[in-house]
Design an enzyme around this catalytic site. Structure first.
Site, PDB file in Angstrom:
ATOM      1  N   THR A   1      -1.422  -9.448  12.731  1.00  0.00           N
ATOM      2  CA  THR A   1      -2.605  -9.612  13.267  1.00  0.00           C
ATOM      3  C   THR A   1      -2.932 -11.041  13.035  1.00  0.00           C
ATOM      4  OG1 THR A   1      -3.468  -7.489  13.047  1.00  0.00           O
ATOM      5  CG2 THR A   1      -4.890  -9.130  13.227  1.00  0.00           C
TER       6      THR A   1
ATOM      7  N   ARG B   1      -6.342   5.400  18.936  1.00  0.00           N
ATOM      8  CA  ARG B   1      -6.628   4.743  17.439  1.00  0.00           C
ATOM      9  C   ARG B   1      -7.150   3.318  17.653  1.00  0.00           C
ATOM     10  NH1 ARG B   1      -4.623   0.149  14.302  1.00  0.00           N
ATOM     11  NH2 ARG B   1      -4.821   0.707  11.975  1.00  0.00           N
TER      12      ARG B   1
ATOM     13  N   ASP C   1      -9.004  -2.006  12.179  1.00  0.00           N
ATOM     14  CA  ASP C   1      -9.696  -2.934  11.513  1.00  0.00           C
ATOM     15  C   ASP C   1     -10.400  -4.146  12.095  1.00  0.00           C
ATOM     16  OD1 ASP C   1      -7.366  -3.694  10.718  1.00  0.00           O
ATOM     17  OD2 ASP C   1      -8.304  -5.062   9.102  1.00  0.00           O
TER      18      ASP C   1
ATOM     19  N   GLY D   1      -3.005  -6.054   8.129  1.00  0.00           N
ATOM     20  CA  GLY D   1      -2.331  -4.958   7.341  1.00  0.00           C
ATOM     21  C   GLY D   1      -2.840  -3.816   7.888  1.00  0.00           C
TER      22      GLY D   1
ATOM     23  N   GLY E   1      -5.283  -1.304   8.691  1.00  0.00           N
ATOM     24  CA  GLY E   1      -6.454  -1.074   8.976  1.00  0.00           C
ATOM     25  C   GLY E   1      -7.363  -0.104   8.460  1.00  0.00           C
TER      26      GLY E   1
HETATM   27  N1  ASP Z   1      -5.198  -4.722  10.873  1.00  0.00           N
HETATM   28  C1  ASP Z   1      -4.476  -4.395  12.163  1.00  0.00           C
HETATM   29  C2  ASP Z   1      -4.533  -2.783  12.342  1.00  0.00           C
HETATM   30  O1  ASP Z   1      -4.553  -1.947  11.410  1.00  0.00           O
HETATM   31  C3  ASP Z   1      -2.987  -4.319  11.997  1.00  0.00           C
HETATM   32  C4  ASP Z   1      -2.118  -5.399  11.606  1.00  0.00           C
HETATM   33  O2  ASP Z   1      -2.572  -6.368  10.861  1.00  0.00           O
HETATM   34  O3  ASP Z   1      -0.972  -5.686  11.905  1.00  0.00           O
HETATM   35  O4  ASP Z   1      -4.749  -2.485  13.717  1.00  0.00           O
END
Ligand code: ASP
Length: 333
Positions: A191, A219, A222, A243, A245
Site C-alpha cells: 500500500t 472486505r 485500514d 500491512g 489492515g
Molecule cells: N493495509 C492494506 C489493507 O489491509 C494492505 C496492505 O498494506 O498491503 O488493505
C-alpha cells in the site's frame, strides 16, 4: 514485484542507504521530549511514502519544490503508483479479491482536517482523486462500492478494467491451491501511504491500495479509514500504515501515532509504540506484517514495522533517499 523478492531486494539495496533522516530520528529518541505543540517547521518541504516508491516521491517533490501545496503533492504522488500496472497492490493491476474483482480503498486528508475516502471502489484507476472529490464536492467523507463508482463517473472518471494479464494469471493459480481461502501472510503489503509538508509548513496525506490479495468480497481494510490507515493533524504531524489492515484498525494506528507525537514522542518513538501495542495483543504471532510511517511538524520522520523489510522513500532539499526501518522481529521469520 512479488513481495518475497521485494523484501530480499529492498533489504540489500537499502542496507547501505540508511539516510540522514533515519539517523536523525534515531538521535531524536535520545533527546528530551518535545512540548506537545511543535511551533516551527524546519525541514520543509518534505515528502515521505511507504515502501521504496521513488517515482511517487519524485512526482510529489516536483510539486513541493515549485511551491505547490502538500495536498496536490500527495494526490499526484500516489497517482503514479495507482497508474502503474506493475504495482500489484495499488490501483490498476492490483490483485483482486477471492472472486476475481479488483476493489480499491483510498483516502486523503488536508491541513484543515478535511478528509475524503472511497471504499470497495471498482473500475476506476485513481481512487485517490475520487476521494479528494468526495472531500471537496460533497458534504460526506466516505463513499462505498457502487455509489462511489457512480459518483466517480458523474465526476468524469473513466471506466477501466483493472485486472491485468499478470494478476489474472496469478489469481487462477491462487484458486488452485488456496481453495478460495483468504490467508494472512507477511507478504503482499505494498500500500502507498504518503505524507508531505509544503513550503507553508502545511501537512497533507494520502493512502491508496487494492487491499489484501484474495480477500473476502466486500472486505475493506485500514487504508481508507481515517485514523487507521492515515491521519493528519496540522499542529502535530501525520502518520500512515501498511500491512494487515485489521490489526491497524483495532488500534486506530495512525491516529494513535499522531496522538503519541502530540504527547511528546518523536515520530520514531511513536511508530515503535504503535507496533508494540499491536504485538502486545498478538503475542508470539509472526504471520503478519505492519509498517508505520510518521512525520512531525518539524519534518522529522520515523518508521517501524513487525518484520524486517519495510522501507520508506523520502524527498527533501537534500535529495531522495530510501530508508530501511527497524523491526519488532529482528530476523525474517
Ligand atoms: N493495509 C492494506 C489493507 O489491509 C494492505 C496492505 O498494506 O498491503 O488493505
Amino acid at each position: 514485484m512479488k513481495r518475497r523478492t521485494f523484501i530480499k531486494n529492498s533489504t540489500f539495496s537499502a542496507a547501505g542507504l540508511i539516510s540522514a533522516s533515519l539517523l536523525a530520528s534515531n538521535n531524536n529518541e535520545q533527546k528530551e521530549k518535545k512540548p506537545s505543540k511543535i511551533a516551527s517547521t524546519s525541514n520543509k518541504p518534505i515528502v515521505v511514502c511507504t515502501w521504496n516508491f521513488n517515482k511517487a516521491t519524485s512526482k510529489a517533490w516536483e510539486i513541493l519544490s515549485t511551491d505547490g501545496n502538500s495536498l496536490d503533492a500527495v494526490e499526484q504522488g500516489v497517482m503514479v503508483e495507482e497508474a502503474d500496472p506493475t504495482n500489484e497492490t495499488v490501483g490498476l493491476g492490483g490483485r483482486p479479491d477471492r472472486d476475481g474483482n479488483v476493489t480499491l480503498d483510498a483516502c486523503i486528508m488536508d491541513k484543515d482536517g478535511n478528509c475524503g475516502s472511497v471504499v470497495y471502489l471498482q473500475n476506476i484507476v485513481h481512487p485517490i482523486s475520487v476521494a479528494r472529490k468526495v472531500m471537496e464536492n460533497t458534504p460526506h467523507i466516505i463513499l462505498a462500492g457502487k455509489g462511489a463508482e457512480q459518483f466517480a463517473y458523474e465526476n468524469g472518471f473513466k471506466k477501466t478494467d483493472l485486472l491485468t494479464e499478470s494478476t489474472k494469471k496469478q489469481y487462477e493459480e491462487w484458486k488452485k491451491t488456496s481453495k478460495y481461502e483468504t490467508i494472512i501472510n507477511i507478504e503482499n503489503h505494498d500500500t502507498i501511504g504518503m505524507l508531505a509538508i509544503d513550503n507553508n509548513g502545511d501537512i497533507a496525506g494520502a493512502c491508496t491500495t487494492s487491499g489484501m490479495a484474495y480477500k473476502v468480497a466486500g472486505r475493506v481494510g485500514d487504508s481508507p479509514i481515517i485514523g487507521a490507515g492515515l491521519y493528519i493533524d496540522n499542529e502535530v504531524g501525520g502518520a500512515t500504515a501498511t500491512g494487515v489492515g485489521e490489526e491497524v484498525i483495532k488500534t486506530v494506528g495512525s491516529f494513535l501515532i499522531v496522538e503519541l507525537m502530540r504527547q511528546g514522542k518523536s515520530p520514531q518513538e511513536a511508530c515503535e509504540e504503535g507496533v508494540k501495542r499491536i504485538m502486545k495483543k498478538n503475542k508470539g504471532r509472526t504471520d503478519f506484517q505492519i509498517g508505520f510511517l510518521a512525520i512531525n511538524k518539524n519534518g522529522e520522520t520515523g518508521g517501524y514495522c513487525v518484520h524486517p523489510g519495510f522501507t520508506y522513500s523520502q524527498f527533501t532539499n537534500t535529495g531522495q533517499t530510501e530508508n530501511q526501518v527497524e523491526s519488532f522481529y529482528k530476523k525474517q521469520n
